[in-house]
Design a protein around this motif. Structure first.
Motif, mmCIF file in Angstrom:
data_model
loop_
_atom_site.group_PDB
_atom_site.id
_atom_site.type_symbol
_atom_site.label_atom_id
_atom_site.label_comp_id
_atom_site.label_asym_id
_atom_site.label_seq_id
_atom_site.Cartn_x
_atom_site.Cartn_y
_atom_site.Cartn_z
ATOM 1 N N PRO A 129 48.748 -29.538 51.866
ATOM 2 C CA PRO A 129 49.638 -30.527 52.507
ATOM 3 C C PRO A 129 51.001 -30.624 51.839
ATOM 4 C CG PRO A 129 47.470 -31.477 52.121
ATOM 5 C CD PRO A 129 47.460 -30.137 51.473
ATOM 6 N N CYS A 130 51.043 -30.445 50.520
ATOM 7 C CA CYS A 130 52.324 -30.587 49.830
ATOM 8 C C CYS A 130 53.258 -29.411 50.081
ATOM 9 C CB CYS A 130 52.121 -30.775 48.324
ATOM 10 S SG CYS A 130 51.553 -32.422 47.904
ATOM 11 N N LEU A 181 49.706 -35.655 40.580
ATOM 12 C CA LEU A 181 48.865 -35.753 41.785
ATOM 13 C C LEU A 181 47.501 -35.131 41.505
ATOM 14 C CD1 LEU A 181 51.253 -34.835 44.737
ATOM 15 C CD2 LEU A 181 50.707 -37.062 43.789
ATOM 16 N N ARG A 190 43.402 -30.724 49.935
ATOM 17 C CA ARG A 190 43.908 -32.077 50.155
ATOM 18 C C ARG A 190 45.240 -32.336 49.472
ATOM 19 N NH1 ARG A 190 40.005 -36.096 51.451
ATOM 20 N NH2 ARG A 190 38.074 -35.141 52.153
ATOM 21 N N ILE A 191 45.605 -31.490 48.509
ATOM 22 C CA ILE A 191 46.882 -31.725 47.829
ATOM 23 C C ILE A 191 47.820 -30.531 47.985
ATOM 24 C CG2 ILE A 191 48.011 -32.268 45.650
ATOM 25 C CD1 ILE A 191 45.401 -33.596 44.786
ATOM 26 N N GLN A 208 38.752 -29.006 46.721
ATOM 27 C CA GLN A 208 39.286 -30.199 47.396
ATOM 28 C C GLN A 208 40.756 -30.401 47.075
ATOM 29 O OE1 GLN A 208 36.250 -32.725 45.720
ATOM 30 N NE2 GLN A 208 35.449 -33.210 47.737
ATOM 31 N N ALA A 235 51.905 -41.273 41.263
ATOM 32 C CA ALA A 235 51.079 -40.160 41.745
ATOM 33 C C ALA A 235 50.523 -40.408 43.137
ATOM 34 C CB ALA A 235 49.946 -39.862 40.753
ATOM 35 N N HIS A 281 51.946 -36.971 51.637
ATOM 36 C CA HIS A 281 51.595 -36.670 53.028
ATOM 37 C C HIS A 281 50.584 -37.658 53.601
ATOM 38 C CE1 HIS A 281 48.843 -34.683 50.270
ATOM 39 N NE2 HIS A 281 47.938 -34.778 51.198
ATOM 40 N N TYR A 310 50.120 -39.556 47.119
ATOM 41 C CA TYR A 310 50.187 -38.337 47.916
ATOM 42 C C TYR A 310 51.222 -38.526 49.017
ATOM 43 C CZ TYR A 310 45.968 -37.710 45.306
ATOM 44 O OH TYR A 310 45.093 -37.629 44.268
#
Ligand SMILES: Nc1ncnc2c1ncn2[C@@H]1O[C@H](COP(=O)(O)OP(=O)(O)OP(=O)(O)O)[C@@H](O)[C@H]1O
Ligand SMILES: [Mg+2]
Lengths: 308, 358
Positions: free
Chosen positions: A220-221, A199, A216-217, A212, B85, B89, B87
């Motif tokens: 949220p994850c 990711l 953004r990753i 970011q 890959a 969410h 996301y």
């Protein structure tokens, strides 16, 4: 002849096949019974005029009398209010602290530096509350404490922090963060470690910078983990760590420091009013139960994450 | 001109060198496939082009620009990963929009691009779904969509189809080919599946153990492999390789001397590997064929074709033949006929292809 009781026979078959697993479950069940369910028997004294000589079973029922006493007691209301106040501050500052710490650790690239920093931050968790309280009392002491020494350099007169009701909550919440934030960050670090590395690679190719990627990753994850921890936290909202309160408060600061558990402790053990203390404890538990149910169902509805 | 050029590219992890000085020029709009066995350095090479791995030595240029020290985001490449890959969410639309949002493309424009791309990929009805609620093929499409929306100069694919089942893989393979025709972007595609390589590539790069064995169009590699490795890697089933010796009249394997159509002047007495493609033999004698006695083990019917598993001396051989709907007559086969023009000879020691006269 048609097989009878198929459900029952199936359960027996299942037990025969999987008995090892149930054997492993047994100690946990025993633990629950001995330490959680058996003591519940004693809860009935919340509705009885309890005396240790008559015992739990033989004390006469008095209905909701103790609860009436509780709810007409100003000290009890003050304790409930203080508990909620301190818990709210804990939630506001103490809950995000380990998350922020974990995110910061995650940005440290140098492996040795990262490990050392983590170990240092985990340490206070392993120190007993008594010593923690000792350190806090020393640090805030008006004569030799480092805090007042520093204030002295700035030309400020010594403050008797631990006797001032307005200082109790900040000091208490701050101590809690110092003690537990590091250790609490482990859960979030584990969650971060579980995020699929591709990711980030994909985001790098797309042009994201570290900031970011965090927003953004990473966040949220790990949000499901954060929500689970929040549910647990809300369930414990009535449980202020009362050893630390007992170690840090004094009659001068009761007005802001006395929480339900310390009040129960004083009523029950020091004044011998076990029945009243049990009623207060039961009240505490019911509120906590309602809160955790509510938090769980809210979380399940809005984020598909829940404890059960 | 958005070509990619690798010159003497080396990758070391610590003291271990895993890519040994690769030279490769990918022309603009070309679709190049890197193929090779597991661990041969395909992904590493691709990731160096993307900028995800540092280049230890050598020079990378994209569009004529020196790229070694350029950050991935400034290389104008997009990459499709093996595990997609995506996301978890974000919904499909936001997954595809991710790169555009990072680049602060205006909202209205993003909306238009996503709508167009979803149309191309057949994802229009799934834009609100999360990746967890998509099938494997749909996820794969979203991953492609995320690359497409950026209109990069170069597309990089790292085994994008290997998580799909066989049927879906065939379908997506065709879709990728169609997309490439439509978009015409320079693409480098990594796979270890030789069928994917053959069907998709303008040119195939066969890698082995950190080096390039051969570069060429699929048919060049199929017809003129430079060595036994390439010959064994491309084609399914792979080329039969039998050890033998060159004689005055042909190539001797066992007691049989296979007639060849070329002048073997200087090679007589040389130990060789005789390469025969499974589909090149016939069951009837023809002009310029040599009968090869075999003992048949097993017939595998594939429908219009059948595979004959046979033994010749100590070697296990596989041949492919048309069935015309019947396989009963195949069980009695004890001879196949090898055409002189379609036999490849390799040097037994080096494995390199022996050309006529050389
Ligand atoms: N980060 C790393 N550190 C050390 N060695 C690595 C690293 N990444 C890859 N390698 C080694 O480099 C070699 C090439 O790996 P690479 O991933 O490029 O293979 P590949 O051709 O993509 O294989 P596959 O088809 O299995 O994906 C392997 O031997 C691998 O062990
Ligand atoms: Mg790979």
């Amino acid at each position: 002849m048609a097989p009878r009781n198929t459900r029952w026979t199936r359960a027996v078959d299942h037990l025969k096949r999987e008995w090892q697993i149930y054997l492993m479950l047994l100690p946990t069940i025993v633990w629950f019974i001995v330490f959680l369910y058996k003591p519940m028997y004693g809860l009935q004294i919340a509705f009885k005029d309890y005396s240790i000589f008559r015992g739990v079973a033989n004390s006469p029922w008095v209905g909701l009398e103790h609860f009436e006493t509780l709810f007409s007691n100003d000290q009890f209301f003050r304790a409930v209010y203080n508990t909620i106040q301190i818990s709210a501050l804990n939630l506001l500052f103490g809950f995000p602290a380990p998350i922020i710490l974990a995110l910061m650790f995650n940005e440290i690239l140098h492996a040795t530096y990262k490990k050392t920093a983590q170990t240092i931050v985990y340490l206070p968790h392993f120190i007993s509350s008594v010593i923690i309280a000792g350190i806090v009392i020393t640090a805030f002491s008006p004569t030799a404490g480092i805090v007042n020494t520093l204030l002295g350099w700035l030309g400020i007169d010594p403050i008797y922090f631990l006797t001032k009701p307005e200082w109790f909550r900040p000091i208490f919440v701050g101590t809690g963060i110092w003690q537990e934030a590091g250790f609490g960050s482990i859960v979030f670090l584990a969650a971060i470690a579980g995020v699929n590395p591709s990711l980030y690679e994909s985001a790098v190719v797309d042009g994201a910078n570290r900031w970011q990627m965090m927003w953004r990753i990473t966040i949220p994850c790990i949000l499901p983990t954060i929500l689970i921890m929040l549910i647990i936290r809300i369930g414990n909202i009535m449980e202020v760590s009362f050893e630390l309160v007992i170690l840090l408060y004094q009659p001068a600061t009761y007005s802001t420091a006395d929480v339900v558990n310390t009040w129960v402790y004083r009523q029950g053990l020091q004044s011998g009013q076990y029945d009243l203390a049990a009623a207060a404890g039961l009240f505490n538990a019911v509120v906590a139960f309602v809160l955790v149910m509510a938090a769980n169902s809210l979380s399940r509805r809005f984020s598909r994450t829940s404890l059960w | 001109m958005a070509g990619v050029s690798l010159s003497k590219i080396v990758k070391r992890f610590g003291a271990i060198e895993v890519v040994h000085g690769i030279d490769l020029d990918v022309a603009e709009q070309e679709f190049v496939v890197l193929v090779g066995p597991s661990g041969c350095g395909k992904s590493t090479t691709l990731r160096m082009v993307a900028g995800l791995e540092e280049i230890s030595d050598g020079e990378l240029t994209i569009d004529g620009r020196y790229m070694n020290r350029v950050a991935p985001k400034d290389r104008d490449v997009a990459m499709v990963f093996q595990n997609y890959a995506l996301y978890p969410h974000l919904n499909v639309a936001e997954n595809m929009a991710f790169g555009l949002r990072i680049r602060r493309v205006p909202n209205a424009e993003i909306k238009q691009i996503i709508a167009d791309t979803a149309e191309i990929l057949g994802l229009t009805n799934y834009l609100d779904r999360r990746p967890a609620d998509l099938s494997g093929g749909q996820r794969q499409r979203v991953a492609m969509g995320r690359a497409i929306v950026r209109h990069p100069k170069v597309f990089l694919f790292d085994e994008p189809l290997s998580n799909l089942d066989a049927k879906l893989r065939t379908q997506m393979r065709a879709e990728i080919k169609r997309l490439h025709k439509r978009l015409g972007a320079t693409s480098i595609y990594v796979t270890h599946d030789q069928v994917e390589a053959m069907t998709l590539a303008d040119r195939i790069v066969v890698m082995n153990d950190g080096s390039i064995e051969q570069i060429g169009t699929p048919m060049e590699l199929f017809n003129n492999p430079v060595n036994t490795f390439v010959a064994g890697f491309l084609g399914s089933p792979p080329m039969n390789q039998i050890t033998g010796k060159v004689t005055e009249t042909g190539a001797q394997v066992g007691d049989t001397v296979i007639q060849l159509d070329r002048d073997l002047g200087g090679l007589a007495g040389r130990d060789v590997v005789v390469g025969i493609r499974p589909e090149h033999v016939s069951l009837q004698p023809g002009e310029g064929t040599t009968p090869l006695p075999i003992s048949l083990d097993l017939v595998e019917p594939l429908g219009s074709e059948a595979l004959l598993h046979a033994r010749f001396g100590d070697d296990n051989l596989v041949f492919k033949t048309d069935t015309n709907g019947q396989i009963e007559h195949l069980s009695g086969i004890d001879t196949v006929h090898v055409p002189a023009s379609l036999v490849t000879l390799f040097d037994a020691e080096s494995g390199r292809t022996l050309r006529a006269g050389g």
